[in-house]
Design an enzyme around this catalytic site. Sequence first.
Site, PDB file in Angstrom:
ATOM      1  N   GLU A   1       0.712  -1.388   0.148  1.00 46.33           N
ATOM      2  CA  GLU A   1      -0.120  -0.039   0.179  1.00 46.33           C
ATOM      3  C   GLU A   1       0.789   1.195   0.007  1.00 46.33           C
ATOM      4  O   GLU A   1       1.800   1.409   0.859  1.00 46.33           O
ATOM      5  CB  GLU A   1      -0.716  -0.131   1.300  1.00 46.33           C
ATOM      6  CG  GLU A   1      -2.074  -1.171   1.263  1.00 46.33           C
ATOM      7  CD  GLU A   1      -3.056  -1.179   2.376  1.00 46.33           C
ATOM      8  OE1 GLU A   1      -2.688  -0.218   3.233  1.00 46.33           O
ATOM      9  OE2 GLU A   1      -3.917  -1.887   2.363  1.00 46.33           O
TER      10      GLU A   1
ATOM     11  N   HIS B   1      -7.710   1.831   1.450  1.00 47.69           N
ATOM     12  CA  HIS B   1      -7.731   1.619   2.784  1.00 47.69           C
ATOM     13  C   HIS B   1      -8.671   2.554   3.517  1.00 47.69           C
ATOM     14  O   HIS B   1      -8.466   3.290   4.450  1.00 47.69           O
ATOM     15  CB  HIS B   1      -6.334   1.722   3.328  1.00 47.69           C
ATOM     16  CG  HIS B   1      -6.211   1.044   4.618  1.00 47.69           C
ATOM     17  ND1 HIS B   1      -4.928   0.176   4.944  1.00 47.69           N
ATOM     18  CD2 HIS B   1      -7.025   0.545   5.941  1.00 47.69           C
ATOM     19  CE1 HIS B   1      -5.046  -0.620   5.939  1.00 47.69           C
ATOM     20  NE2 HIS B   1      -6.302  -0.349   6.787  1.00 47.69           N
TER      21      HIS B   1
END
Length: 523
Positions: A259, A277
């Site tokens: 990420e 997220h």
Amino acid sequence: MPKILITDAIHEDAVEILKNVGDVEIATGLTPEELKEKIKDADAIVIRSGTKLTKEIIDVAKKLKVIARAGVGVDNVDLQAATEKGIIVVNSPDASSVSVAELTIGFMLSAARNIPQATASLKRGEWDRKSFKGVELYSKTLGIIGLGRIGQQVAKRAKAFGMNIVGYDPYIPVEVAKNMGIKLMDVNELCKVSDFITLHVPLTPKTKHIIGKEQISLMKKNAIIVNCARGGLIDENALYEALKDKKIRSAALDVFEQEPPKNNPLLTLNNVIGTPHQGASTVEAQKSAGTIVAEQVVKILNGEPAENVVNLPMLPMEKMSKLKPYMALSEKIGNMIIQLLDKSIEKVELTYMGELAKEDTEMVKRSFLMGILSPILLAGVNLINAPTIAKNRNIKIVEGTISESEYGNAIKIVAKGKTEEISIVGSLVDGNPVLREINGYKVDIKPEGIICVIKHIDRPGMVGKVGLLLGDYGVNIAGMQVGRKEPGGESIMVLNVDHMIPDEVIEKLKKLENIKDAKIIDL
């Protein structure tokens, strides 16, 4: 005032709470080297998922007492390094439960009805009703991997859609799951029977790729998989191949192994939808996450017990309240033992008696270890790091239980040093710690203040001789107990005195006829 470092953005209400107790510095976007400089003199640090607290960074923190993670996951904190340094790690596990559960349901609906793809088509000026035919949630089977706070919230909402729920969670008893209307099964079986699959477990070595090639091969062709928990729970390569070849219907992902994702092939597929997220990114969750951990930081800095401590055993509040007096008792016994054994312990045996034997006594053990270690170590010892320090000092710990005791709920602790050992039994009287036996001699003493323990032979006039000597040196005796096993044999005299007895007076006591030993204890 204590220094409180905030390195990720948190709600302004949380910042105000912290400003009431400390000097708050907000410094976001720090490099590891910059963070090392900032954390050196910090008493507390508040983070979210953006800050990585590695062992290297934690090791340079000289004053750090608490790490507060505004959110659920603490995989960005080296818990072992924090524990070894006695740093308390807290989080806010309940803050985002509803937000993540709602996103999960939103993903299920969006994937089932192709809402993002249809929206994109509509914005391109198309009116394509046939390409985005969906499926209903009603009467479908939802497989939930992880039945913790969020998993249970998802189950409640899924039931409102008329879904059948199956689940995997090795820590949930069958009866508990049954009461929630959930049938427990292993992961592979869950993958076989589920139309929708959602994950709500932390990322650990055991759960990494819990959904892999084997599990995906077992899924229905129309299966929809949702992950709002942690990247790494799903083998992304195996997922990509299955989605590309239409072996399963679609996936909805809020988290990724890397990420932000870079050149992730999953994001090239039309049957994948996702968010960056966003599980806890609601106004309500962010405010709650920040204020909850801010309140925990305030408690810890004020020396008060906190909830949501990650690196301590989790106990319900009612259990903790019940155990607190025994924790105080065991800490006092530990403090007394280490002073009686001349600061040398190789093995301890803890026996929990009566109803106490049925309780989870981990916190009682930790309190005892804190009691024996605090007087001999300069560095802070607390409930967090006491077991690690004891292990590093090669102290062997043995625990046992006895269902009945003449003292009711009681603790017996035997400690063995290099050349001697001591045994102490303690219990509660009106909720207060009381010593009931020392080396098998029956006593009735409150473990507090300054205590002088004298081993002697039971002879007439011994109490008078001791009292006369101490009186000559201005030592006032506030209380006295004498314990013996048989007349004329070895006995023990325990004195509560008003102030510390000088070493030279202790030496004179030892030289009195029939005195075997005398030691002073400061509790």
